[in-house]
Design an enzyme around this catalytic site. Structure first.
Site, PDB file in Angstrom:
ATOM      1  N   LYS A 188       0.862  -1.189   0.000  1.00 28.54           N
ATOM      2  CA  LYS A 188       0.000   0.000   0.000  1.00 28.54           C
ATOM      3  C   LYS A 188       0.891   1.228   0.000  1.00 28.54           C
ATOM      4  O   LYS A 188       1.153   1.851   1.022  1.00 28.54           O
ATOM      5  CB  LYS A 188      -0.911  -0.024   1.234  1.00 28.54           C
ATOM      6  CG  LYS A 188      -2.103   0.911   1.103  1.00 28.54           C
ATOM      7  CD  LYS A 188      -3.081   0.426   0.053  1.00 28.54           C
ATOM      8  CE  LYS A 188      -4.333   1.289  -0.003  1.00 28.54           C
ATOM      9  NZ  LYS A 188      -5.238   0.884  -1.077  1.00 28.54           N
ATOM     10  N   SER A 390      -9.097  -0.648  -4.170  1.00 31.31           N
ATOM     11  CA  SER A 390      -9.166  -0.284  -2.766  1.00 31.31           C
ATOM     12  C   SER A 390     -10.630  -0.123  -2.359  1.00 31.31           C
ATOM     13  O   SER A 390     -11.397  -1.068  -2.439  1.00 31.31           O
ATOM     14  CB  SER A 390      -8.344   0.977  -2.502  1.00 31.31           C
ATOM     15  OG  SER A 390      -7.915   1.014  -1.152  1.00 31.31           O
TER      16      SER A 390
END
Length: 604
Positions: A188, A390
């Site tokens: 991430k 996401s």
């Protein structure tokens, strides 16, 4: 003037009243003009001329825009897809002319448009591309056409693909600004520009895989269409990236060249065998063509399919300013669309189209809950567009079936949070600060101090709870163990092709594949054509005018003018997801936990 302001009256209301009268009058005149123009009969034989320029947004906001500002917005992805589908079966359309100039779009969007162009060609209609100063994205789309014409005297730039990330840590440190980050997990990488001076190995690895997939598809598709070996095309990209139109013809990359002003007359003469008339109606603009229909596709009977679009960053309740500017999608917007879909008994199924990099973690989770609730009552199918990553991927978990194009950017199952700290800047500028608190952590979330060890531990743990909840949702929806879902998460970004292989999506396909599946799940006979109802559109300005809703009309006029002026100052691409949440953070003054894609992927 001071006496007027202190008199207890509200002169602003008087000014607004005058403005309302003026706006109403202008809109009444504009209404007649635009309705007459849009509904004028189309000729019996014509070439459909479609402009393709700038950033291709997923969904148009023109339905709620003022008429004198609406034409400035380029055609959206959905408008283009439906327009090409209609044209393929319209006997009046002799050919389709695409004027492509400075196109900027996600790889999956270009791929879906190419498939629609191919469908038009299979229907027996010729498709011609006209390029002014083409770059890779323009040429990649044009390669789907029967012929490619380049503006005479122009240059063609085919220099391949590039991914660029700026890293701010060192530069910000020079002015006394730094960030603390919570990152779940190592892939991430959205925090990296603020806490690192360069990319992590994980970030470089994933971005390299994406570029490999997109570049390989680029070389493969274009070389097939232009009847050359992929190695030949790659050699041109690596040795002769910039070329004249004449060189491009010699290299068999394009088929001809013509001055821009001669394009339509010469094409009309070729197709009709006669010189064009001065007031020729042989070319019909895409917007005029689209406005001549009352629904996206031909339909019969009372059966309907709802199309709900989640486009742009997902913003929380209370972010109306961002949402109204058209730069984000809020919980309220989706709730209203789903309410309409569930209330209409003729709507038999729902297709949710997602083109979102994610956004606020809580808003994304709330959106999934709303979609899950709707899916219990009516069949719900998800179609991923350019990006559904996401928080955008979280929303997709509600789908009975999830469709993704091979180059859709998806996954990025992870969470991150950033906490800015400007004590160094305050010291450099001599800014003093005095704080009186009650409660140990009352001043923890201050810009003027970093989190201490205990505060930082709680900061990381809070984002970890959101991450574990996200992975649990994926495991439940995709029938995986928690460990199995976690092995696909950690912020890893996948193309649609790779996501299909690991089980994060169900099928490869685009919007029309999802609509067909929704029709099947709804039990509608495959030979019938249900009406497609887009439920993501704002109430039109004409409806507001006729309903006498002057307050909302004035608010819309104000924000549309601001957006128009801002658009003139900013790039045509508008605000990025990071810009949106930067604006929201400044507006709200609160820390934000984000399920957001760490980067954008467009072809230029």
């Amino acid at each position: 003037m001071s006496r007027l302001w202190n008199s207890g009256k509200r002169p602003g209301c008087l000014v607004r009243g005058c403005l309302a009268v003026i706006v109403f009058s202008l809109l009444a005149l504009a209404a007649v003009f635009f309705l007459q123009r849009s509904r004028s009969a189309l000729p019996e034989r014509f070439v459909l001329h479609i402009p393709l320029t700038g950033t291709v947004r997923e969904h148009s906001s023109r339905s709620g825009a003022l008429p004198f500002l609406a034409p400035m917005e380029p055609l959206s992805q959905q408008e283009l897809l439906f327009m090409l589908r209609r044209a393929s079966g319209d006997s009046r359309v002799e050919a389709v002319l695409l004027s492509i100039d400075g196109l900027r779009a996600a790889p999956a969007k270009i791929g879906e448009l190419r498939a629609s162009i191919e469908a038009v060609r299979k229907g027996g209609k010729r498709v011609i591309a006209f390029l002014r100063s083409p770059e890779d994205s323009d040429y990649l789309l044009a390669s789907a056409c029967d012929s490619i014409i380049v503006a005479k005297g122009s240059f063609m730039l085919l220099d391949g693909l590039r991914a660029e990330t700026l890293y701010y840590k060192t530069a910000l440190a020079k002015i006394g600004v730094s960030f603390q980050a919570a990152q779940w997990k190592e892939y991430k990488s959205g925090v990296e520009p603020y806490v690192r001076s360069g990319p992590s190995p994980q970030s470089r690895e994933r971005l390299g895989e994406l570029l490999d997939d997109v570049y390989g598809e680029y070389l493969g598709y274009v070389s097939r269409r232009r009847a050359m070996a992929p190695e030949t095309l790659e050699r041109i990209v690596n040795t002769r990236p910039l070329m004249t139109a004449e060189e491009a013809i010699r290299l068999k990359l394009v088929d001809g060249t013509v001055p821009a002003w001669q394009l339509e007359p010469s094409l009309e003469k070729t197709m009709t065998g006669r010189l064009p008339e001065e007031e020729s109606d042989f070319f019909v603009d895409g917007r005029r063509y689209s406005a001549s229909f009352d629904s996206p596709l031909e339909h019969e009977g009372r059966e309907k399919l709802a199309l709900v679009t989640i486009s742009g960053p997902i913003v929380p309740t209370g972010s109306e300013g961002v949402e109204d500017m058209g730069e984000g999608v809020g919980e309220g917007q989706i709730r209203r669309a789903l309410d309409r879909a569930l209330a209409d008994k003729n709507i038999r199924a729902i297709v949710v189209r997602i083109d979102s990099p994610g956004g606020d973690a809580m808003a994304s989770a709330s959106m999934l809950e709303m979609l899950d609730s709707a899916a219990v009552k009516k069949p719900l199918v998800v179609s991923m567009s350019g990006v559904a990553a996401s928080g955008g991927y979280m929303a997709a978990l509600a789908g009975k079936t999830i469709y993704a194009s091979p180059l859709t950017i998806t996954g990025s199952i992870g969470v991150y949070a950033l906490k800015p700290e400007i004590s160094g800047l305050a010291e450099k500028t001599g800014l003093g600060r005095s704080v009186v608190t009650r409660g140990r952590y009352a001043d923890a979330n201050s810009l003027f101090k970093p989190l201490d060890r205990e505060e930082y531990r709680m900061f990381v743990e809070a984002s970890g709870e959101i991450y574990r909840d996200f992975v649990g949702k994926v495991a439940a929806s995709r029938t995986l163990s928690f460990a199995g879902a976690d092995s696909l998460a950690g912020g890893r970004v996948w193309t649609g092709k790779r996501a299909l292989a690991v089980g994060l999506v169900d099928r490869s396909g685009g919007l029309f594949d999802a609509l067909r599946e929704a029709q099947r799940l709804a039990g509608i006979d495959s030979t019938r054509h249900p009406e497609i109802v887009s439920l993501s559109e704002e109430q039109g300005w004409i409806a507001l005018l006729l309903n006498g809703d002057g307050a909302r009309l004035m608010q819309r006029a104000e924000r549309m003018v601001v957006k128009h002026l801002a658009g003139s100052a900013l790039s045509s691409g508008g605000m990025s997801a990071f810009d949106v949440f930067g604006l929201e953070a400044v507006r709200s003054g609160r820390m934000m936990m984000l399920t957001l894609m760490p980067f954008d992927v467009d072809i230029r």
